[in-house]
Enzyme design. Sequence first.
Site, mmCIF file in Angstrom:
data_model
loop_
_atom_site.group_PDB
_atom_site.id
_atom_site.type_symbol
_atom_site.label_atom_id
_atom_site.label_comp_id
_atom_site.label_asym_id
_atom_site.label_seq_id
_atom_site.Cartn_x
_atom_site.Cartn_y
_atom_site.Cartn_z
ATOM 1 N N GLU A 119 0.835 -1.192 0.000
ATOM 2 C CA GLU A 119 0.000 0.000 0.000
ATOM 3 C C GLU A 119 0.872 1.245 0.000
ATOM 4 O O GLU A 119 2.097 1.164 0.073
ATOM 5 C CB GLU A 119 -0.958 -0.022 1.199
ATOM 6 N N HIS A 238 -9.022 10.458 4.095
ATOM 7 C CA HIS A 238 -8.776 9.409 3.125
ATOM 8 C C HIS A 238 -9.009 9.968 1.730
ATOM 9 O O HIS A 238 -10.029 10.626 1.486
ATOM 10 C CB HIS A 238 -9.694 8.204 3.366
ATOM 11 N N ARG A 284 -0.809 9.791 1.969
ATOM 12 C CA ARG A 284 -2.234 10.082 1.915
ATOM 13 C C ARG A 284 -2.540 11.574 1.891
ATOM 14 O O ARG A 284 -3.448 12.013 1.201
ATOM 15 C CB ARG A 284 -2.947 9.436 3.112
ATOM 16 N N HIS A 343 -11.089 10.641 7.961
ATOM 17 C CA HIS A 343 -10.931 9.190 8.046
ATOM 18 C C HIS A 343 -10.271 8.712 9.332
ATOM 19 O O HIS A 343 -10.707 7.738 9.935
ATOM 20 C CB HIS A 343 -10.106 8.726 6.843
ATOM 21 N N ARG A 378 -0.432 9.288 9.206
ATOM 22 C CA ARG A 378 -0.371 7.835 9.433
ATOM 23 C C ARG A 378 -0.009 7.074 8.163
ATOM 24 O O ARG A 378 -0.562 7.302 7.091
ATOM 25 C CB ARG A 378 -1.725 7.346 9.948
#
Length: 526
Positions: A119, A238, A284, A343, A378
């Site tokens: 990811e 997100h 992100r 998110h 994160r």
Amino acid sequence: MTRIDSIVECKGALILGAGVAGLFTALKLSPFPSLVLAGARPGVSGSSAWAQGGIAAAVGKGDTWQAHAADTIAAGAGICDPEIAALVAREAPARIDDLVRFGAPFDRNPDGTLAVGREAAHSAARIVHVKGDRAGAEVTRALADRALADPSIQVLEGFHAVELAMEDGRVTGIFARSFMGAQARLVLFRARAVIFATGGLGALYAVTTNPPESRGEGLGMAARAGAVIADPEFVQFHPTALATGRDPAALATEALRGEGAMLVDETGMRFMPAIHKDAELGPRDVVARAIFSEIANGHKVYLDCREAIGGEFPERFPTVYAACKSAGIDPVRQPIPVAPAAHYHMGGIASDARGRASLDGLWAVGECASTGLHGANRLASNSLLEALVFGARAADDVKAAIAPREGHGTPPAPERFAAPAPPHVLRQAMTRLVGLERDEEGLREALGIIAQVERAGASEPALLNMTACAKLVAAAALARRESRGGHYRKDYPAPDEIGHRTFLTLTQAERIARIDADEVHLRVAQ
């Protein structure tokens, strides 16, 4: 004073929350007794059950915990605690082994080894999944089944905690409401140790991927009792929530981009390669702001999975496929409309390597805690991992450290104990003014709106928990005059040369709301 209808004495630890963090902590405590308070039946509610991406751990061939820690620190934009990042990455494989023992049905390779995927911002394939996008749901279910069968774990459903019980400066329990309306009852749960596993704050935003119960109440409850809060300004959006107008928004997991899905505009043109070297797999915050910018400039943004996944979509990503189909979208043949949504909260109740908060008698694990792992942004699939690592550590600490004493007095009860939903005006203000892009004018306006909501609900402790949480986010964002990770200031777009974490109390946040942020010293060099 409100009447306390009943008092429950817990034999061991009292755990608030029945997601992955709460259930795993209870199982790691066993056979030490614990009482888990749950709003609904464990295994089906909360953000844990909705998590799609998986769990990061260096369990693949050639991967190392050192590389995992380095990726975590790189994604954290300069303010991760390197010792915490190393600790979590080092202990990650053991926690995956725990989940396997508890019955988590992780995807496997033909030879029986754990299958791992890659990811965003990871240097290696190290994400374990369940049926592609069902890790959260299946892990939560497995833990719930195991906890409900464990005689040392008592689970009570239908309780909504509203306030910490304090005696002589120490946390000694929780006031919680059961039932609604005329049937409502106030119960005082006493415990030798209180462990918060209350989740995040996404539902304080109007556009979110979080369930309605993720309203920051655990953080607010701890803050109202005097706990130190860390890094509350860092809210992760997100990049790819389904833009179909639903509340909450369904999530198009990051694993889709990990498999090669591309972000395109309405003409089919990709835009991420010009923005970040890793394109769709960039951090992100970078990807979310890029999509936000495209939409703000009048474009529509889509996640095109047709070539990368195609006909395998229904089997490989059943949760996303079902969400798309329910919105009239066929992701096998159509690109998916997406937009950023609140998110995950990198901030939370400041807690140490043992899960201890600043209040004696209180531990915090999972998203409601801030350990220093995530920094300003994160790393994908580190959230469930953090809950596991610190759930185990908090359990070990509680078993070794709590004194076998009970409270002697009856702490003052809250005046009222209704549990209202966050007002629409508060959610709209958080999305509009404390969202992906912020500035001083907007943050001061947000603090004014939060104050109005607070005054209107001054006798409702649950609402005060929400406004306390919102105030901490907005005040810390106002005090941080730079842009870093999930915190972006239009009026201060560059990062400071040296990164720092934020540590503050609700009292300090209230001062920031009243005076210039320069007069409040919150910076703590790490």
